[in-house]
Design a protein around this motif. Structure first.
Motif, PDB file in Angstrom:
ATOM      1  N   PRO A  23       0.293  -2.815  -3.202  1.00 43.88           N
ATOM      2  CA  PRO A  23       0.006  -1.486  -2.651  1.00 43.88           C
ATOM      3  C   PRO A  23       1.058  -1.072  -1.625  1.00 43.88           C
ATOM      4  CG  PRO A  23      -1.987  -2.813  -2.722  1.00 43.88           C
ATOM      5  CD  PRO A  23      -0.851  -3.727  -3.068  1.00 43.88           C
ATOM      6  N   GLU A  24       1.311   0.208  -1.567  1.00 38.81           N
ATOM      7  CA  GLU A  24       2.394   0.714  -0.708  1.00 38.81           C
ATOM      8  C   GLU A  24       2.169   0.381   0.759  1.00 38.81           C
ATOM      9  OE1 GLU A  24       4.817   4.912   0.048  1.00 38.81           O
ATOM     10  OE2 GLU A  24       3.135   4.793  -1.377  1.00 38.81           O
ATOM     11  N   GLU A  25       0.929   0.361   1.217  1.00 30.63           N
ATOM     12  CA  GLU A  25       0.670   0.089   2.631  1.00 30.63           C
ATOM     13  C   GLU A  25       0.914  -1.371   3.013  1.00 30.63           C
ATOM     14  OE1 GLU A  25      -3.384   0.154   0.476  1.00 30.63           O
ATOM     15  OE2 GLU A  25      -1.474   1.254   0.455  1.00 30.63           O
ATOM     16  N   TYR A  26       1.089  -2.239   2.013  1.00 29.68           N
ATOM     17  CA  TYR A  26       1.334  -3.661   2.302  1.00 29.68           C
ATOM     18  C   TYR A  26       2.790  -4.074   2.042  1.00 29.68           C
ATOM     19  CZ  TYR A  26      -3.742  -4.138   2.374  1.00 29.68           C
ATOM     20  OH  TYR A  26      -5.076  -4.000   2.677  1.00 29.68           O
ATOM     21  N   ARG A  27       3.652  -3.139   1.705  1.00 28.75           N
ATOM     22  CA  ARG A  27       5.007  -3.511   1.276  1.00 28.75           C
ATOM     23  C   ARG A  27       5.941  -3.900   2.417  1.00 28.75           C
ATOM     24  NH1 ARG A  27       5.878   1.032  -3.503  1.00 28.75           N
ATOM     25  NH2 ARG A  27       4.200   0.229  -4.846  1.00 28.75           N
ATOM     26  N   GLU A  28       5.494  -3.750   3.633  1.00 32.80           N
ATOM     27  CA  GLU A  28       6.275  -4.241   4.759  1.00 32.80           C
ATOM     28  C   GLU A  28       5.687  -5.515   5.335  1.00 32.80           C
ATOM     29  OE1 GLU A  28       9.196  -3.530   6.165  1.00 32.80           O
ATOM     30  OE2 GLU A  28       9.551  -2.170   4.496  1.00 32.80           O
TER      31      GLU A  28
END
Length: 367
Positions: A304-309
């Motif tokens: 998910p995009e919110e976990y990509r960092e």
């Protein structure tokens, strides 16, 4: 003398010389040009022209005895606004402007050259702690900054060496009791308990190995070599295919200057992740004039995009379990990103068209 060897003193001296020189040139021009073009003589000095009726004004001769301007006579500046502006802009202003521009350029060079050299040396130091110390030259402020940075470098190197010795001791001290514990577990009669205990010890050994590898990657300095990226990708794909994995290679790129072993480790880790979560992977190569792009593509569940960092943080894992067979210990992506950034590249996680995850690596095309 100690206060004169500063950036402020150099800047003040250069501009002081520029101002004095500009005024000197301006006054010299005024003295040489006679304060501008001559004006019309006053009426008391005018006389009628020869062979003309008396009373007609003429500026050629004064009335009475013949008038000859002496050396003390200086006609004033022109009276009209346009004449004044053209006289000023064509004379002292131009001289002062040229002098100040030259002085500003010289002062900027004198000021920025030691700072630029310090910046380049600091960048080299940040990329490689084994680089030579920064030369302590230039003004006092620059020499002091170089001395502080060299001292900081010595302390960092000493701390890294101390940490390396601690890692070696920790590796030896932990591996030995874990190996003994694993042998003693084999004496447990209950197969279910024995398997669970063995799995726990294996997870501890895997965590220890991953931590040591992560810390070792942080302190390792590998030389730069001109490396064939396509040959590396082809080798990795062939090795995975020999093991029965579904891996493909697409694209082509030219050799560039990289840290070969670190790049191989990064790509191997990314391919293992793609195969673990998606069961297949595609390795694509692209190039342009400035960059070489390496893409590891899969059509798995993605991230998910919110976990990509946050997935790049050490020991962070999306799933709750700590089973090394399902997701490792959470250090793989951290090692990969640091390895890529250490080579001046970037790593980004993007969506794969049609679903899945693409790891995009962009490296500067050094040759």
């Amino acid at each position: 003398m100690h206060r004169l060897d500063t950036l402020f003193a150099r800047l003040f001296g250069v501009f002081l010389i520029a101002i004095v020189l500009g005024h000197f040139l301006a006054f010299g021009w005024l003295d040489y040009a006679g304060h501008g073009p001559p004006n019309r003589l006053p009426p008391s000095m005018q006389t009628p022209p020869p062979n003309r009726p008396d009373g007609e004004a003429s500026a050629l001769r004064p009335a009475g005895p013949e008038f000859r301007p002496g050396p003390e006579f200086r006609p004033g500046p022109p009276q009209s606004l346009i004449d004044r502006l053209s006289w000023i802009l064509g004379g002292p202003f131009l001289f002062q402007l040229v002098a100040l521009i030259i002085a500003a350029w010289v002062s900027a060079r004198l000021l920025t050259q030691p700072i630029s050299q310090l910046t380049v040396a600091a960048q080299s130091l940040s990329d490689n702690l084994d680089s030579p110390p920064i030369a302590e030259t230039g003004p006092r402020e620059t020499r002091e900054a170089a001395r502080v940075m060299n001292h900081m470098r010595e302390r960092i190197v000493a701390q890294i060496q101390q940490r390396g010795r601690m890692l070696t001791a920790m590796s030896h001290d932990l591996r030995t009791p874990l190996a003994r514990l694993k042998l003693r577990i084999e004496e447990i009669e209950d197969p279910q308990v024995r398997n669970r205990a063995t799995q726990d010890v294996d997870d501890m050994i895997a965590l220890l190995n991953a931590t040591l590898d992560y810390l070792r990657e942080q302190r390792s300095e590998e030389p730069w070599v001109l490396y064939d990226i396509y040959a590396l990708a082809e080798s990795l794909v062939e090795n995975a295919q020999d093991d029965g994995a579904d891996v493909r290679l697409a694209g082509h790129c030219r050799p560039i200057r990289v840290q070969a072993m670190a790049l191989r480790s990064c790509l191997t880790n990314l391919l293992d992740n793609a195969l673990r979560y998606a069961g297949h992977a595609t390795l694509e190569l692209h190039e342009d004039e400035q960059y070489v792009e390496i893409r590891v593509i899969d059509h798995g569940p993605g991230i998910p995009e919110e976990y990509r960092e946050v997935v790049f943080e050490p020991f962070y894992r999306l799933e709750g379990s700590r089973n090394r067979y399902s997701g490792g210990v959470g250090l793989g992506l951290s090692i990969v990103r640091e390895g890529i950034e250490r080579q001046g590249g970037t790593l980004e996680l993007v969506d794969t068209p049609g679903g899945g995850l693409t790891v995009l690596i962009r490296l500067l095309a050094r040759e």
